[in-house]
Design an enzyme around this catalytic site. Structure first.
Site, short mmCIF file in Angstrom:
data_model
loop_
_atom_site.label_atom_id
_atom_site.label_comp_id
_atom_site.label_asym_id
_atom_site.label_seq_id
_atom_site.Cartn_x
_atom_site.Cartn_y
_atom_site.Cartn_z
N LYS A 21 -59.39 -103.25 -32.87
CA LYS A 21 -60.09 -102.22 -33.66
C LYS A 21 -59.08 -101.30 -34.34
O LYS A 21 -59.20 -101.00 -35.53
CB LYS A 21 -61.00 -101.43 -32.70
CG LYS A 21 -61.81 -100.36 -33.35
CD LYS A 21 -62.99 -99.98 -32.47
CE LYS A 21 -62.67 -98.96 -31.40
NZ LYS A 21 -62.48 -97.60 -31.92
N ARG A 26 -56.48 -99.75 -39.75
CA ARG A 26 -55.26 -99.45 -40.51
C ARG A 26 -55.05 -100.45 -41.63
O ARG A 26 -54.71 -100.07 -42.76
CB ARG A 26 -54.05 -99.45 -39.55
CG ARG A 26 -54.04 -98.22 -38.65
CD ARG A 26 -53.22 -98.49 -37.41
NE ARG A 26 -52.96 -97.30 -36.62
CZ ARG A 26 -53.79 -96.78 -35.72
NH1 ARG A 26 -54.98 -97.33 -35.53
NH2 ARG A 26 -53.45 -95.71 -35.02
N GLY A 90 -64.10 -91.96 -34.74
CA GLY A 90 -63.07 -90.92 -34.86
C GLY A 90 -61.88 -91.43 -35.66
O GLY A 90 -61.28 -90.69 -36.45
N ARG A 118 -66.84 -83.73 -32.30
CA ARG A 118 -65.44 -83.98 -31.92
C ARG A 118 -64.48 -83.14 -32.79
O ARG A 118 -64.73 -82.92 -33.97
CB ARG A 118 -65.14 -85.48 -32.02
CG ARG A 118 -65.99 -86.24 -30.99
CD ARG A 118 -65.74 -87.71 -31.02
NE ARG A 118 -64.39 -88.04 -30.60
CZ ARG A 118 -63.87 -89.27 -30.68
NH1 ARG A 118 -64.58 -90.25 -31.18
NH2 ARG A 118 -62.65 -89.49 -30.26
N SER A 162 -51.74 -88.01 -30.04
CA SER A 162 -52.82 -88.73 -30.72
C SER A 162 -52.29 -89.60 -31.84
O SER A 162 -51.69 -89.11 -32.80
CB SER A 162 -53.83 -87.73 -31.28
OG SER A 162 -54.68 -88.39 -32.20
N ASP A 310 -57.85 -95.27 -23.47
CA ASP A 310 -59.10 -96.01 -23.70
C ASP A 310 -59.48 -96.88 -22.51
O ASP A 310 -60.64 -97.29 -22.38
CB ASP A 310 -58.98 -96.90 -24.95
CG ASP A 310 -58.94 -96.07 -26.23
OD1 ASP A 310 -59.33 -94.88 -26.20
OD2 ASP A 310 -58.51 -96.62 -27.26
N ARG A 383 -67.39 -97.70 -24.44
CA ARG A 383 -66.52 -98.06 -23.31
C ARG A 383 -67.20 -97.72 -21.97
O ARG A 383 -66.91 -98.36 -20.96
CB ARG A 383 -65.17 -97.36 -23.43
CG ARG A 383 -64.41 -97.81 -24.69
CD ARG A 383 -62.93 -97.52 -24.61
NE ARG A 383 -62.36 -97.41 -25.95
CZ ARG A 383 -62.01 -98.46 -26.71
NH1 ARG A 383 -62.15 -99.68 -26.26
NH2 ARG A 383 -61.50 -98.26 -27.92
#
Ligand code: S3P
Length: 423
Positions: A21, A26, A90, A118, A162, A310, A383
């Site tokens: 993902k 990207r 996000g 968020r 991040s 994650d 998740r």
């Protein structure tokens, strides 16, 4: 949608995971702004990566799918007519904002209910420092109104570990005249650095300092996305938990900034082997062979917490079944994911009779615990849905996972793939 899951006697088989993902987002964004048409093989087909394509479509970027082969870009970006919708993603809103901040027009971008809660000031601050003007609800939440323009380079130290924020600044840096520098106190996934280089930009990486020179001229590429290691994590843990299991997960992305998962699991005593390893577009790819193992338990803190962020929901499940349990610290970021993952994973484990001690930045789950069949919930988080399904495999009766459709955010075929491994 509610999925019913009975305990598994063993899991066997070979499988391919969907495309990664993180890498798919990207490649699509870079393909959209590169000169010429980019071809992406094994593009992740899921709700989040579709959100990226839809936002790009709103910016006048054509794309076409043939199975999981995607062609994209070739004509630059146009001012969008309406509001762009990043859905639950996000990555889409944060990374794309770096590109939007450099466009000669204003873009409004929003997301679903979860994304609208968020934090976005983490990308607003650096983009504003580069010269963009951004308005947000209550100064920090989507929708964002990004008034783009000419950007200037900055030297930016990430206040949070991040990769999304790092990517946002580097994408903006592709347009700023001069060298944009990002310093990361803790290493995060480096797919952007590798991808930007593949598309032909001048980028240097040295000891946590990344420098990109703009304005960059990106050229279209033909690329293949490796299988998603974060999706593989659910099957790795499932096989480790269920006695008699052996799985082969083919062509999984093993980028060292993501593969901390494998070191962590093998360090606990997991039997995981990698018979073949290859490199594609700078990314390592290999098959994983995993066998049921008794694992000791472990501690996730500091840089490891960022590297495994994650995977922590499913590792919590393994921790409860391990010999010594699992402690997680320095992971307050879990509270601002698709759900407050410390709260939602604790709720599901408690419904199964598993004891978990919750802290502001993590939790402790002691080992040697049993999972009792229960009514579990995704809480709308992909998740959490998949981690619940894995726990249910080891329970003492049939469990249910409601809101199971949330899995489609990263892995639409998850429940079918899991069912196909039962023998
Ligand atoms: C991602 C980075 C991480 C991760 C997310 C994907 C990425 O988020 O949790 O699933 O592709 O860069 P943060 O950058 O917010 O830690």
């Amino acid at each position: 949608m509610t999925e019913r899951i009975t305990p598994a006697s063993r899991l066997r088989g070979r499988m391919r995971l969907p495309g990664d993902k993180s890498i798919s987002h990207r490649y699509a964004m870079l393909g959209a702004i590169a000169e010429g048409t980019t071809l992406i093989r094994n593009y992740a087909i899921n709700a989040d990566c579709n959100s990226t394509l839809e936002c790009l479509h709103g910016l006048g970027v054509p794309s076409a799918h043939e199975g999981n082969e995607l062609t994209i870009g070739g004509y630059g970006l146009e001012e969008p007519v309406g509001l762009l919708d990043a859905g639950n993603s996000g990555s889409t809103i944060r990374m794309l904002s770096g590109i939007l901040a450099a466009q000669p027009f204003t873009t409004r971008i929003t997301g679903d209910e979860s994304l609208s809660r968020r934090p976005m000031e983490r990308i607003m601050r650096p983009l504003e420092a580069m010269g963009a003007s951004i308005r947000a609800r209550e100064g920090r939440y989507p929708p964002l109104e990004i008034r783009g323009g000419k950007l200037h380079p900055i030297d930016y130290t990430l206040p949070v570990a991040s990769a999304q924020v790092k990517t946002c600044v580097l994408f903006a840096g592709l347009y700023a005249e001069g060298v944009t520098t990002v310093r990361q106190p803790v290493p995060t996934r480096d797919h952007t650095e590798l991808a930007v280089r593949e598309f032909g930009a001048d980028i240097e990486v040295r000891e946590g300092v990344i420098a990109v020179r703009g304005p960059a001229r990106l050229r279209a590429r033909e690329l293949e996305v490796p299988g998603d290691l974060s999706a593989a994590a659910f099957f790795l843990v499932a096989a480790l938990l269920v006695e008699g299991s052996e799985l082969v997960l083919e062509q999984v992305g093993l980028n060292p900034t993501r593969a901390a998962l494998l070191d962590f699991l093998t360090g606990m005593g997991a039997d995981i082997r990698i018979p073949r390893l290859a490199q594609r577009a700078g990314e390592l790819v290999g098959d994983l062979v995993v066998r049921h193992s008794r694992v000791r338990g472990g501690l996730i803190e500091k840089a490891l917490a960022a590297a495994l962020i994650d995977e922590i929901p499913v590792l919590a499940v393994l921790g409860a079944a391990s010999e010594q349990g699992l402690t997680v610290r320095d992971a307050a970021e879990l509270r601002v994911k698709e759900t407050d993952r410390i709260a939602t994973l604790a709720e599901n484990l408690q419904r199964m009779g598993v004891a978990i001690e919750v802290h502001p930045d993590g939790f402790h789950v002691s080992g040697g615990q049993r999972f009792h069949a229960a009514e579990l919930d995704s809480f709308g988080d992909h998740r959490i849905a998949m981690a619940a399904a894995v726990a249910a495999l080891a329970a003492d009766g049939e469990s249910t996972v409601s809101g199971a459709e949330a899995a489609a955010v990263s892995y639409p075929d998850f429940f079918r793939a899991l069912a196909g491994l039962r023998s």
